[in-house]
Design an enzyme around this catalytic site. Structure first.
Site, PDB file in Angstrom:
ATOM      1  N   SER A 136       0.922  26.770  30.487  1.00  0.00           N
ATOM      2  CA  SER A 136       1.416  25.540  29.997  1.00  0.00           C
ATOM      3  C   SER A 136       2.735  24.859  30.714  1.00  0.00           C
ATOM      4  O   SER A 136       3.557  25.866  31.313  1.00  0.00           O
ATOM      5  CB  SER A 136       1.673  25.655  28.721  1.00  0.00           C
ATOM      6  OG  SER A 136       2.456  24.311  27.920  1.00  0.00           O
ATOM      7  N   TYR A 149       6.974  29.600  22.000  1.00  0.00           N
ATOM      8  CA  TYR A 149       5.691  29.434  22.679  1.00  0.00           C
ATOM      9  C   TYR A 149       5.884  29.363  24.133  1.00  0.00           C
ATOM     10  O   TYR A 149       5.218  29.835  24.923  1.00  0.00           O
ATOM     11  CB  TYR A 149       5.092  28.066  21.992  1.00  0.00           C
ATOM     12  CG  TYR A 149       3.887  27.572  22.860  1.00  0.00           C
ATOM     13  CD1 TYR A 149       2.755  27.885  22.838  1.00  0.00           C
ATOM     14  CD2 TYR A 149       4.086  26.641  23.949  1.00  0.00           C
ATOM     15  CE1 TYR A 149       1.533  27.366  23.296  1.00  0.00           C
ATOM     16  CE2 TYR A 149       2.911  26.038  24.448  1.00  0.00           C
ATOM     17  CZ  TYR A 149       1.632  26.441  24.088  1.00  0.00           C
ATOM     18  OH  TYR A 149       0.692  25.824  24.798  1.00  0.00           O
TER      19      TYR A 149
HETATM   20  N1  NAP Z   1      -3.434  20.952  23.483  1.00  0.00           N
HETATM   21  C1  NAP Z   1      -2.296  20.928  24.557  1.00  0.00           C
HETATM   22  O1  NAP Z   1      -1.717  19.776  24.575  1.00  0.00           O
HETATM   23  C2  NAP Z   1      -2.237  21.945  25.345  1.00  0.00           C
HETATM   24  C3  NAP Z   1      -1.201  21.877  26.425  1.00  0.00           C
HETATM   25  C4  NAP Z   1      -0.808  22.738  27.091  1.00  0.00           C
HETATM   26  C5  NAP Z   1      -1.395  23.991  27.137  1.00  0.00           C
HETATM   27  N2  NAP Z   1      -2.609  24.189  26.226  1.00  0.00           N
HETATM   28  C6  NAP Z   1      -3.211  25.331  25.861  1.00  0.00           C
HETATM   29  O2  NAP Z   1      -4.539  25.297  25.915  1.00  0.00           O
HETATM   30  C7  NAP Z   1      -5.253  26.273  25.453  1.00  0.00           C
HETATM   31  C8  NAP Z   1      -6.249  25.896  24.443  1.00  0.00           C
HETATM   32  O3  NAP Z   1      -5.687  25.084  23.509  1.00  0.00           O
HETATM   33  P1  NAP Z   1      -6.125  23.840  22.694  1.00  0.00           P
HETATM   34  O4  NAP Z   1      -5.254  22.678  22.848  1.00  0.00           O
HETATM   35  O5  NAP Z   1      -7.773  23.718  22.917  1.00  0.00           O
HETATM   36  O6  NAP Z   1      -5.831  24.426  21.098  1.00  0.00           O
HETATM   37  P2  NAP Z   1      -6.661  25.357  19.990  1.00  0.00           P
HETATM   38  O7  NAP Z   1      -7.921  24.763  19.786  1.00  0.00           O
HETATM   39  O8  NAP Z   1      -5.890  25.503  19.024  1.00  0.00           O
HETATM   40  O9  NAP Z   1      -6.946  26.537  20.984  1.00  0.00           O
HETATM   41  C9  NAP Z   1      -6.617  27.770  20.978  1.00  0.00           C
HETATM   42  C10 NAP Z   1      -7.604  28.910  21.046  1.00  0.00           C
HETATM   43  O10 NAP Z   1      -7.083  30.109  21.034  1.00  0.00           O
HETATM   44  C11 NAP Z   1      -7.995  30.998  20.007  1.00  0.00           C
HETATM   45  N3  NAP Z   1      -7.111  32.052  19.685  1.00  0.00           N
HETATM   46  C12 NAP Z   1      -5.782  31.911  19.020  1.00  0.00           C
HETATM   47  N4  NAP Z   1      -5.551  33.320  18.563  1.00  0.00           N
HETATM   48  C13 NAP Z   1      -6.496  34.236  18.901  1.00  0.00           C
HETATM   49  C14 NAP Z   1      -6.922  35.478  18.797  1.00  0.00           C
HETATM   50  N5  NAP Z   1      -5.735  36.273  18.053  1.00  0.00           N
HETATM   51  N6  NAP Z   1      -7.882  36.180  19.349  1.00  0.00           N
HETATM   52  C15 NAP Z   1      -8.773  35.283  19.988  1.00  0.00           C
HETATM   53  N7  NAP Z   1      -8.551  33.901  20.010  1.00  0.00           N
HETATM   54  C16 NAP Z   1      -7.756  33.440  19.529  1.00  0.00           C
HETATM   55  C17 NAP Z   1      -8.164  29.962  19.025  1.00  0.00           C
HETATM   56  O11 NAP Z   1      -9.342  30.554  18.291  1.00  0.00           O
HETATM   57  P3  NAP Z   1      -9.641  30.386  16.608  1.00  0.00           P
HETATM   58  O12 NAP Z   1     -10.484  29.185  16.642  1.00  0.00           O
HETATM   59  O13 NAP Z   1     -10.102  31.688  16.408  1.00  0.00           O
HETATM   60  O14 NAP Z   1      -8.153  29.993  16.174  1.00  0.00           O
HETATM   61  C18 NAP Z   1      -8.770  28.874  19.951  1.00  0.00           C
HETATM   62  O15 NAP Z   1      -9.985  28.915  20.357  1.00  0.00           O
HETATM   63  C19 NAP Z   1      -4.092  27.293  24.786  1.00  0.00           C
HETATM   64  O16 NAP Z   1      -3.874  28.044  25.710  1.00  0.00           O
HETATM   65  C20 NAP Z   1      -3.090  26.123  24.836  1.00  0.00           C
HETATM   66  O17 NAP Z   1      -1.685  26.986  24.709  1.00  0.00           O
HETATM   67  C21 NAP Z   1      -2.756  23.090  25.253  1.00  0.00           C
END
Ligand code: NAP
Length: 244
Positions: A136, A149
């Site tokens: 990120s 974070y």
């Molecule tokens: N959205 C943004 O603006 C943004 C910006 C920069 C970076 N990111 C990064 O992009 C990635 C995906 O994020 P997203 O926005 O799509 O959000 P999200 O839907 O909350 O995705 C997070 C994922 O991580 C999984 N996860 C969390 N804890 C876990 C654990 N203990 N074991 C296995 N899986 C686990 C969640 O699984 P569960 O369904 O089981 O909770 C979910 O599949 C993340 O790394 C996030 O930091 C997002």
């Protein structure tokens, strides 16, 4: 030529789903891993129906570092591993609740880094493979509103950089992805500026294209590189007084 397989960790996220679709549409076999098996299976069925590609599901918890070796042993070794796992968490709570702070740190740094390390060694022994970490821009400079974070993402970014450096001569590629803002479940409660906010599909396509071109670090919307350059250039004496 043998079919290629990609393992996506954190398979229930919107970004993972879009990334899986980007690969499956190009003929790849998909392995989706995560902790919610029923939800993963629904995703897998949907991706398979849309693309005609095989999609398998695998139990995986990024906090169970002790199970990573057995997890990798149980899988046919893929060509690419992508860690999408992440936990935004609650920054105000993490300021006093050390357990929550540790969960954020471990979910965004320790777990993703260590599981990619397991696959890095297997790829090195085999002689080919690529690793992708979704990190990120929050890791580029710590800010008061999300530094727990952000610091974990900074650790992950540095780990990926070091791994890339170490493995460059062995043909194993390591790519770091900094998505900027993305409209997903993680950010549904936030008001995001449209110009610098990507869709999950955009992230999926950029990950596929970046890997194809063997990019090292990608910002999904290139404007973020400039934004972060400016943010990182602000002198600390000024930065510490800003509400960011
Ligand atoms: N959205 C943004 O603006 C943004 C910006 C920069 C970076 N990111 C990064 O992009 C990635 C995906 O994020 P997203 O926005 O799509 O959000 P999200 O839907 O909350 O995705 C997070 C994922 O991580 C999984 N996860 C969390 N804890 C876990 C654990 N203990 N074991 C296995 N899986 C686990 C969640 O699984 P569960 O369904 O089981 O909770 C979910 O599949 C993340 O790394 C996030 O930091 C997002």
């Amino acid at each position: 030529m043998a079919e290629k397989a990609v393992l996506i960790l954190g398979g229930t996220s919107d970004i993972a789903r879009a990334t899986a679709l980007a690969f499956a549409r190009r003929g790849w076999t998909i392995q989706l891993a995560g902790r919610a098996l029923a939800e993963l299976q629904r995703e897998a069925d949907d991706i398979s129906t849309r693309t005609g590609r095989p999609v398998s599901v695998h139990q995986f918890d990024v906090l169970s570092t002790g199970s990573f070796t057995a997890f990798a042993d149980a899988l046919p070794l893929p060509d690419v591993v992508i860690s999408v796992v992440g936990l935004l968490g609650d920054q105000p709570r993490a300021e006093t609740d050390l357990g929550h702070a540790a969960e954020i740190m471990r979910s965004n740094y320790e777990g993703p880094a260590l599981v990619l390390a397991v696959f890095a060694e297997r790829f090195r022994a085999r002689g080919h493979g690529a690793l992708v970490g979704i990190s990120s821009v929050a890791g580029d400079r710590g800010r008061g509103s999300n530094y727990v974070y952000g610091s974990a993402k900074a650790g992950f970014t540095a780990f990926l950089s070091g791994l890339r450096n170490r493995l460059a001569s062995s043909g194993i590629h390591v790519m770091t992805v900094k998505p900027g803002f993305v409209r997903t479940r993680m950010t549904e409660h936030m008001k995001l500026p449209p110009v610098i906010t990507a869709s999950p599909d955009e992230v999926g396509e950029r990950v596929f294209a970046g890997l194809d071109r063997r990019k090292d670090v990608i910002y999904v919307r290139p404007v973020w590189r400039l934004v972060m350059l400016i943010i990182c250039a602000i002198p600390e004496a000024v930065f510490k007084r800003l509400k960011l």
